[in-house]
Design an enzyme around this catalytic site. Structure first.
Site, PDB file in Angstrom:
ATOM      1  N   HIS A 105      -3.873   4.562   4.272  1.00  0.00           N
ATOM      2  CA  HIS A 105      -2.988   5.282   3.362  1.00  0.00           C
ATOM      3  C   HIS A 105      -3.634   5.439   2.004  1.00  0.00           C
ATOM      4  O   HIS A 105      -4.484   4.635   1.610  1.00  0.00           O
ATOM      5  CB  HIS A 105      -1.649   4.544   3.214  1.00  0.00           C
ATOM      6  CG  HIS A 105      -1.801   3.116   2.800  1.00  0.00           C
ATOM      7  ND1 HIS A 105      -2.126   2.113   3.691  1.00  0.00           N
ATOM      8  CD2 HIS A 105      -1.710   2.520   1.590  1.00  0.00           C
ATOM      9  CE1 HIS A 105      -2.219   0.966   3.045  1.00  0.00           C
ATOM     10  NE2 HIS A 105      -1.979   1.186   1.765  1.00  0.00           N
ATOM     11  N   HIS A 107      -2.585   5.743  -2.018  1.00  0.00           N
ATOM     12  CA  HIS A 107      -1.533   5.624  -3.029  1.00  0.00           C
ATOM     13  C   HIS A 107      -1.617   6.818  -3.980  1.00  0.00           C
ATOM     14  O   HIS A 107      -2.712   7.165  -4.442  1.00  0.00           O
ATOM     15  CB  HIS A 107      -1.723   4.359  -3.879  1.00  0.00           C
ATOM     16  CG  HIS A 107      -1.554   3.089  -3.115  1.00  0.00           C
ATOM     17  ND1 HIS A 107      -0.400   2.344  -3.170  1.00  0.00           N
ATOM     18  CD2 HIS A 107      -2.378   2.432  -2.278  1.00  0.00           C
ATOM     19  CE1 HIS A 107      -0.538   1.271  -2.410  1.00  0.00           C
ATOM     20  NE2 HIS A 107      -1.731   1.301  -1.853  1.00  0.00           N
TER      21      HIS A 107
HETATM   22  P1  AMP Z   1      -1.921  -1.657   0.227  1.00  0.00           P
HETATM   23  O1  AMP Z   1      -1.764  -2.966  -0.491  1.00  0.00           O
HETATM   24  O2  AMP Z   1      -2.931  -0.731  -0.378  1.00  0.00           O
HETATM   25  O3  AMP Z   1      -2.152  -1.879   1.710  1.00  0.00           O
HETATM   26  O4  AMP Z   1      -0.541  -0.907   0.045  1.00  0.00           O
HETATM   27  C1  AMP Z   1       0.552  -1.080   0.902  1.00  0.00           C
HETATM   28  C2  AMP Z   1       1.738  -0.507   0.184  1.00  0.00           C
HETATM   29  O5  AMP Z   1       2.774  -0.304   1.123  1.00  0.00           O
HETATM   30  C3  AMP Z   1       2.301  -1.429  -0.906  1.00  0.00           C
HETATM   31  O6  AMP Z   1       2.266  -0.751  -2.167  1.00  0.00           O
HETATM   32  C4  AMP Z   1       3.729  -1.701  -0.440  1.00  0.00           C
HETATM   33  O7  AMP Z   1       4.632  -1.725  -1.492  1.00  0.00           O
HETATM   34  C5  AMP Z   1       3.987  -0.534   0.490  1.00  0.00           C
HETATM   35  N1  AMP Z   1       4.990  -0.775   1.522  1.00  0.00           N
HETATM   36  C6  AMP Z   1       5.075  -1.847   2.336  1.00  0.00           C
HETATM   37  N2  AMP Z   1       6.115  -1.697   3.197  1.00  0.00           N
HETATM   38  C7  AMP Z   1       6.699  -0.505   2.903  1.00  0.00           C
HETATM   39  C8  AMP Z   1       7.808   0.225   3.422  1.00  0.00           C
HETATM   40  N3  AMP Z   1       8.553  -0.263   4.435  1.00  0.00           N
HETATM   41  N4  AMP Z   1       8.117   1.425   2.875  1.00  0.00           N
HETATM   42  C9  AMP Z   1       7.380   1.908   1.844  1.00  0.00           C
HETATM   43  N5  AMP Z   1       6.309   1.288   1.322  1.00  0.00           N
HETATM   44  C10 AMP Z   1       5.971   0.092   1.829  1.00  0.00           C
END
Ligand code: AMP
Ligand code: ZN
Length: 143
Positions: A105, A107
């Site tokens: 993903h 951001h």
């Molecule tokens: P990363 O640390 O780059 O893997 O980012 C993962 C992101 O996913 C974090 O910013 C979390 O806040 C977000 N996240 C985790 N679970 C969910 C969810 N159910 N819906 C939306 N965002 C999420």
């Protein structure tokens, strides 16, 4: 519908499958974008591959391109509507890089004056010989 790899234990795969809710912005054949539920700043969103590829080294390049296109679309909407002073696109690979969800993903992170986000580092000129040596090694490893 195109089939893609999935992982039953993965939060983002479950969102893609509609088994978990999300604040969805858009989806197309290969990508989905939704709001981050732990927003670092207002408007923090994620552009996500529909298939379960954990990191940049394993995702097919054309799907990575699709994710980039979706991230650009969301960034343009954020710039137009929220009028932040800037936007960071951030994509992490592996726990060492701070990746907490192992499903690729990007951001989309709107930035505002005096926010608490710290992504920048101080420039310090590197050793040219070291830079050149690593450059040679990387060049030889390019596929
Ligand atoms: P990363 O640390 O780059 O893997 O980012 C993962 C992101 O996913 C974090 O910013 C979390 O806040 C977000 N996240 C985790 N679970 C969910 C969810 N159910 N819906 C939306 N965002 C999420
Ligand atoms: Zn997944």
């Amino acid at each position: 519908m195109t089939s893609h790899p999935t992982d039953d234990g993965c939060i983002f795969c479950r969102i893609v499958a509609g088994q978990l809710p999300c604040f969805k912005l858009m989806e197309d054949e290969t990508t989905i974008a939704f709001m981050d539920i732990n927003p670092v700043n207002p408007g923090h969103a994620l552009a996500v591959a529909k298939g379960h590829w954990p990191t940049v080294d394993v995702i097919p390049p054309e799907i990575l391109g699709d994710v980039a296109r979706t991230a650009q679309r969301v960034a343009k909407a954020a710039l137009a509507v929220l009028k932040p002073t800037g936007v960071n696109l951030l994509q992490s690979n592996g726990p060492g890089a701070g990746q907490s969800v192992p499903h690729l993903h990007v951001h989309i992170l709107p930035r505002y004056p005096d926010d608490k986000v710290r992504l920048n580092w101080v420039y310090q000129p590197g050793d040219k010989k070291e830079i050149e040596a690593i450059c040679s090694k990387l060049k030889a490893a390019l596929e």
